[in-house]
Every structure is written in C-alpha cells, then in structure tokens.
Design an enzyme around this catalytic site. Sequence first.
Site, mmCIF file in Angstrom:
data_model
loop_
_atom_site.group_PDB
_atom_site.id
_atom_site.type_symbol
_atom_site.label_atom_id
_atom_site.label_comp_id
_atom_site.label_asym_id
_atom_site.label_seq_id
_atom_site.Cartn_x
_atom_site.Cartn_y
_atom_site.Cartn_z
ATOM 1 N N VAL A 163 -42.005 -13.569 -49.514
ATOM 2 C CA VAL A 163 -40.565 -13.468 -49.286
ATOM 3 C C VAL A 163 -40.114 -14.781 -48.680
ATOM 4 O O VAL A 163 -40.818 -15.390 -47.873
ATOM 5 C CB VAL A 163 -40.226 -12.292 -48.346
ATOM 6 C CG1 VAL A 163 -38.784 -12.371 -47.854
ATOM 7 C CG2 VAL A 163 -40.450 -10.966 -49.061
ATOM 8 N N CYS A 164 -38.926 -15.237 -49.094
ATOM 9 C CA CYS A 164 -38.307 -16.431 -48.520
ATOM 10 C C CYS A 164 -39.203 -17.661 -48.724
ATOM 11 O O CYS A 164 -39.839 -17.818 -49.766
ATOM 12 C CB CYS A 164 -37.991 -16.164 -47.055
ATOM 13 S SG CYS A 164 -36.807 -17.298 -46.302
ATOM 14 N N SER A 165 -39.296 -18.513 -47.711
ATOM 15 C CA SER A 165 -40.082 -19.742 -47.830
ATOM 16 C C SER A 165 -41.579 -19.498 -47.768
ATOM 17 O O SER A 165 -42.367 -20.442 -47.826
ATOM 18 C CB SER A 165 -39.682 -20.732 -46.731
ATOM 19 O OG SER A 165 -39.883 -20.160 -45.455
ATOM 20 N N SER A 183 -37.399 -18.440 -54.006
ATOM 21 C CA SER A 183 -37.595 -18.691 -52.585
ATOM 22 C C SER A 183 -36.232 -18.712 -51.908
ATOM 23 O O SER A 183 -35.210 -18.411 -52.544
ATOM 24 C CB SER A 183 -38.318 -20.034 -52.379
ATOM 25 O OG SER A 183 -38.721 -20.194 -51.031
#
Length: 289
Positions: A163-165, A183
Amino acid sequence: MHAATVGVALNQERSPMINRRTLLTRLAAAAALPATLFRASPTAAREKDSQVPGQKAQKGQEQIAMLLYPGFTALDFVGPYHFLAGMGNAKVHLVTNQPDLRPVPSDGVLAVQPTVTMADCPTHLTVLFTPGGTKGTLAAARDGATIDFMRHGASRATYVTSVCSGSLILGVAGALHGKRATSHWSVLPLLSQFGATPERSRIVQDGHVITAAGVSAGIDFGISLVMKLRGKKVAEQRVLLAEYAPEPPLNGGTLETARPEIRELSTASLAEFVADASTLRRWTGEPSK
C-alpha cells in the site's frame, strides 16, 4: 427419554413414597441425554467458531506476513490488517525488521506490537505485504536484511502486495520488474526505475502482484484481498460490519480533484522525500542463503 419427559416424571413421583433408588435412576437417565438437546452458551459458541457467520472453514490456514519497520504509515497497515485479520482461518504474522519484538513505532505516535521477527517468519506465504511511509520507508528499502526478506518472501508468496509507497520496497526487492503497479501519487512515476509500468489507479493487480495507491486505498485493498481469498459474500459482510460507506467531508483526495494551491503545497512538502526516493534502484544481486 426427552429432558422434559424426565422432568414431568420426577414431578409426578415427587412424594413421600418415592425411594432413593428411583430418584437416582431418573437423574441418571437425564444425565445420559444427547448433548444436542441442550443449547450451548453464547461464550461457548464464540469459542467454538471465531469465524464470521456463514463463512466456511478452509482446508488450509492462510499465512499472511505484514512487514513492520520504524516509520511506517499507520493507516497503510491498519486498514488492510482490519480486513485480513477479521476474515477468519488465517494466521497474520506482524513481522518486524528489528532484532527483537519490541513495539515498532509508526511515523506518528502509534506503535504496533510485532508477533515475529523476519528470521522466524514462515517461508511459504499466502500474502506478503508491506506498508509505506516516507523516511522510514526509504530506510527499510536500503536495509539489506529487509530487502533480503522481501526477496525471499516474494519468490514464494501467492500474493505480493503493498500500500502507498510500500511499492518502493517491492521495487527495490525486484518484485515489480515487468509489472504494472501503483503507489502514492508523489512517487508513482518512480516505479519505472524498478522496471515497472506505473498506473494511476486505486488498486492494480498484475499476476500475483497487487499494489494499492496512497494510505486510504489500503482499506479498498484489504476488502479486495478478502474477496479473492474468501469470496464476495464474506467480503460484503466485512464491509457492512466495518460500516464502510465513505462520505468525505471534503473533496480533493486526488491530484485531479485537489485545488491547485493544495497540490502545490502538498508537492512541495514531499519534494525532499521524492528526491531521495528517486535514488533507489532495483537490487539485482542474489539473495543471501
């Protein structure tokens, strides 16, 4: 003899003439009744089946490893954890990249108690997951032991996820090479430096690799993964139990909908992180034994 019948018989014969032998015979008959005639207590029922109602037991228990490292973003982790840990018949391992099981601090004041170290984590996984963050994520992406763990896990896991970065960690570990991935918007273009094709989407699946966009997208990711592992009915129930029906008080949660001045302010606040992240490269060496 039914329990009610025994009770009536005892009442009818409860007189000065009833003898001890008759009473003991009646009580023994009652004690021998099948257990199915008695209703289990709510506590016993909960202990017997911790799964959600209507959920069928699985043949094998899924092994889910969720990486924790100092400076991870709490919601990146908590959203997916809520849904994965609540689906039943799955073992969720909270894996610290630290040498012991002391609580792992997020990028805020929240710390999470890990359950296992990387060295003790099961090697064959259904799901390998990493949250994102900023400085903490870059430190994890540059930590040889962490990348080694992720490379080994990615080579065996049914699903490799972020998830995300957190996708930066997957990228350095080589898990995104040749894959479409997403991302957080701030570092999405950088995924190409790991041999991935950046895709602006809430969730992107390419083969066994599933990546989600920034922070709150982790909730959607968790729901979608439960649906893959347990089916639509169970996923729908988890959504209802969580009362997940977002009505944000403000619009602007994407680059397209945010006001220009907010985009500029947010981009400037992340400029140092993005510049540092742009120096990451995919690890091409062999994992250690």
